[in-house]
Design a protein around this motif. Sequence first.
Motif, mmCIF file in Angstrom:
data_model
loop_
_atom_site.group_PDB
_atom_site.id
_atom_site.type_symbol
_atom_site.label_atom_id
_atom_site.label_comp_id
_atom_site.label_asym_id
_atom_site.label_seq_id
_atom_site.Cartn_x
_atom_site.Cartn_y
_atom_site.Cartn_z
ATOM 1 N N ALA A 45 0.813 -1.206 0.000
ATOM 2 C CA ALA A 45 0.000 0.000 0.000
ATOM 3 C C ALA A 45 0.849 1.259 0.000
ATOM 4 N N ALA A 46 2.142 1.126 0.241
ATOM 5 C CA ALA A 46 3.023 2.294 0.237
ATOM 6 C C ALA A 46 3.104 2.868 -1.171
ATOM 7 N N PRO A 47 3.119 4.196 -1.301
ATOM 8 C CA PRO A 47 3.149 4.788 -2.635
ATOM 9 C C PRO A 47 4.432 4.456 -3.379
ATOM 10 N N ARG A 48 4.263 4.120 -4.655
ATOM 11 C CA ARG A 48 5.431 3.892 -5.490
ATOM 12 C C ARG A 48 5.832 5.215 -6.127
ATOM 13 N N ALA A 49 6.869 5.170 -6.961
ATOM 14 C CA ALA A 49 7.318 6.377 -7.642
ATOM 15 C C ALA A 49 6.172 6.915 -8.491
ATOM 16 N N ALA A 50 5.740 8.117 -8.215
ATOM 17 C CA ALA A 50 4.582 8.681 -8.894
ATOM 18 C C ALA A 50 4.998 9.510 -10.099
ATOM 19 N N PRO B 121 8.131 -20.157 -31.307
ATOM 20 C CA PRO B 121 8.371 -20.265 -29.859
ATOM 21 C C PRO B 121 7.194 -19.706 -29.070
ATOM 22 N N PRO B 122 6.821 -20.337 -27.973
ATOM 23 C CA PRO B 122 5.693 -19.848 -27.176
ATOM 24 C C PRO B 122 6.013 -18.527 -26.492
ATOM 25 N N ASN B 123 4.961 -17.787 -26.236
ATOM 26 C CA ASN B 123 5.094 -16.509 -25.538
ATOM 27 C C ASN B 123 4.934 -16.673 -24.039
ATOM 28 N N ALA B 124 5.562 -15.766 -23.318
ATOM 29 C CA ALA B 124 5.233 -15.501 -21.917
ATOM 30 C C ALA B 124 4.708 -14.071 -21.874
ATOM 31 N N VAL B 125 3.748 -13.812 -21.004
ATOM 32 C CA VAL B 125 3.189 -12.468 -20.878
ATOM 33 C C VAL B 125 3.440 -11.988 -19.449
ATOM 34 N N TYR B 126 4.167 -10.871 -19.344
ATOM 35 C CA TYR B 126 4.568 -10.330 -18.048
ATOM 36 C C TYR B 126 3.942 -8.954 -17.813
ATOM 37 N N VAL B 127 3.727 -8.621 -16.541
ATOM 38 C CA VAL B 127 3.288 -7.281 -16.141
ATOM 39 C C VAL B 127 4.446 -6.613 -15.418
ATOM 40 N N LEU B 128 4.797 -5.410 -15.864
ATOM 41 C CA LEU B 128 5.861 -4.622 -15.244
ATOM 42 C C LEU B 128 5.271 -3.408 -14.543
ATOM 43 N N ASN B 129 5.783 -3.099 -13.359
ATOM 44 C CA ASN B 129 5.547 -1.783 -12.769
ATOM 45 C C ASN B 129 6.848 -1.311 -12.141
ATOM 46 N N ARG B 130 6.798 -0.295 -11.312
ATOM 47 C CA ARG B 130 8.018 0.266 -10.725
ATOM 48 C C ARG B 130 7.992 0.117 -9.208
ATOM 49 N N ASP B 131 9.180 -0.073 -8.627
ATOM 50 C CA ASP B 131 9.272 -0.104 -7.173
ATOM 51 C C ASP B 131 9.326 1.322 -6.644
ATOM 52 N N ARG B 132 9.562 1.487 -5.345
ATOM 53 C CA ARG B 132 9.545 2.827 -4.732
ATOM 54 C C ARG B 132 10.630 3.735 -5.290
ATOM 55 N N GLU B 133 11.701 3.147 -5.784
ATOM 56 C CA GLU B 133 12.789 3.954 -6.349
ATOM 57 C C GLU B 133 12.566 4.238 -7.834
ATOM 58 N N GLY B 134 11.505 3.684 -8.423
ATOM 59 C CA GLY B 134 11.220 3.918 -9.836
ATOM 60 C C GLY B 134 11.836 2.886 -10.764
ATOM 61 N N THR B 135 12.423 1.818 -10.223
ATOM 62 C CA THR B 135 13.061 0.788 -11.045
ATOM 63 C C THR B 135 12.021 -0.204 -11.540
ATOM 64 N N PRO B 136 11.982 -0.500 -12.854
ATOM 65 C CA PRO B 136 11.005 -1.476 -13.369
ATOM 66 C C PRO B 136 11.262 -2.870 -12.819
ATOM 67 N N ARG B 137 10.174 -3.627 -12.652
ATOM 68 C CA ARG B 137 10.285 -5.001 -12.175
ATOM 69 C C ARG B 137 9.056 -5.791 -12.632
ATOM 70 N N VAL B 138 9.206 -7.116 -12.724
ATOM 71 C CA VAL B 138 8.089 -7.994 -13.061
ATOM 72 C C VAL B 138 7.273 -8.232 -11.793
ATOM 73 N N VAL B 139 5.970 -8.003 -11.859
ATOM 74 C CA VAL B 139 5.104 -8.214 -10.701
ATOM 75 C C VAL B 139 4.069 -9.312 -10.938
ATOM 76 N N ALA B 140 3.917 -9.760 -12.192
ATOM 77 C CA ALA B 140 2.964 -10.830 -12.465
ATOM 78 C C ALA B 140 3.314 -11.484 -13.797
ATOM 79 N N THR B 141 3.040 -12.780 -13.883
ATOM 80 C CA THR B 141 3.161 -13.525 -15.137
ATOM 81 C C THR B 141 1.762 -13.990 -15.509
ATOM 82 N N LEU B 142 1.233 -13.433 -16.584
ATOM 83 C CA LEU B 142 -0.121 -13.773 -17.013
ATOM 84 C C LEU B 142 -0.159 -15.056 -17.826
#
Length: 199
Positions: A58-63, A115-136
Amino acid sequence: MQLSELPDLAHTRPTPMHWLATATAMAGVVAVAGLFHQQGATASAAAPRQGPPISGSAAPRAAHLPAPDAGTFHFPLECGSVGFVVTARASGDLDGDGNPETVAAVRCDSGSGTPPNAVYVLNRDREGTPRVVATLLGVASKETVGKGFSVAGRAVYATLLGYSSENVPSCCPDVTEKVSWVWRNGVFVRSEQANDKSV
């Protein structure tokens, strides 16, 4: 006659003017307290309730930062020396927290087959660095992402191409399925669109 050592307290006896001044002061304090309480309640009622953010915190990420760039991100896909390629991408605020996510379809950059696909969701952590948060979608499903990959509102839409049996060559998927993923109650919920699966 012995004089009292105490000061004369005659002037502290309450008079109607004293009572009137005290009542006026108390009424002012109560009114101000009620005003602050009412403003707090109005602010709470006006703020929309949201589910948990995709980040899980719930903490705010980089806005006020743009959606993560899928083209420069190193995805957790094992492709050996051939590397990977992003075949589709879309961005939007999937959890309604004011920060856009990026959804990317990624596959190994193989020169043959499909080749098969993977589908990923990216957002940013508190410092603004992108990261994978879900694999759809994982590569184990042996599906590829076709045309029409998009984000609309809080949903991800995709056309998935697969195989009706193991005898179908990997070059030529023969099953088409339209699906969506929606962020709901802390998880992505996958839905198949009715009557849109074809062989």
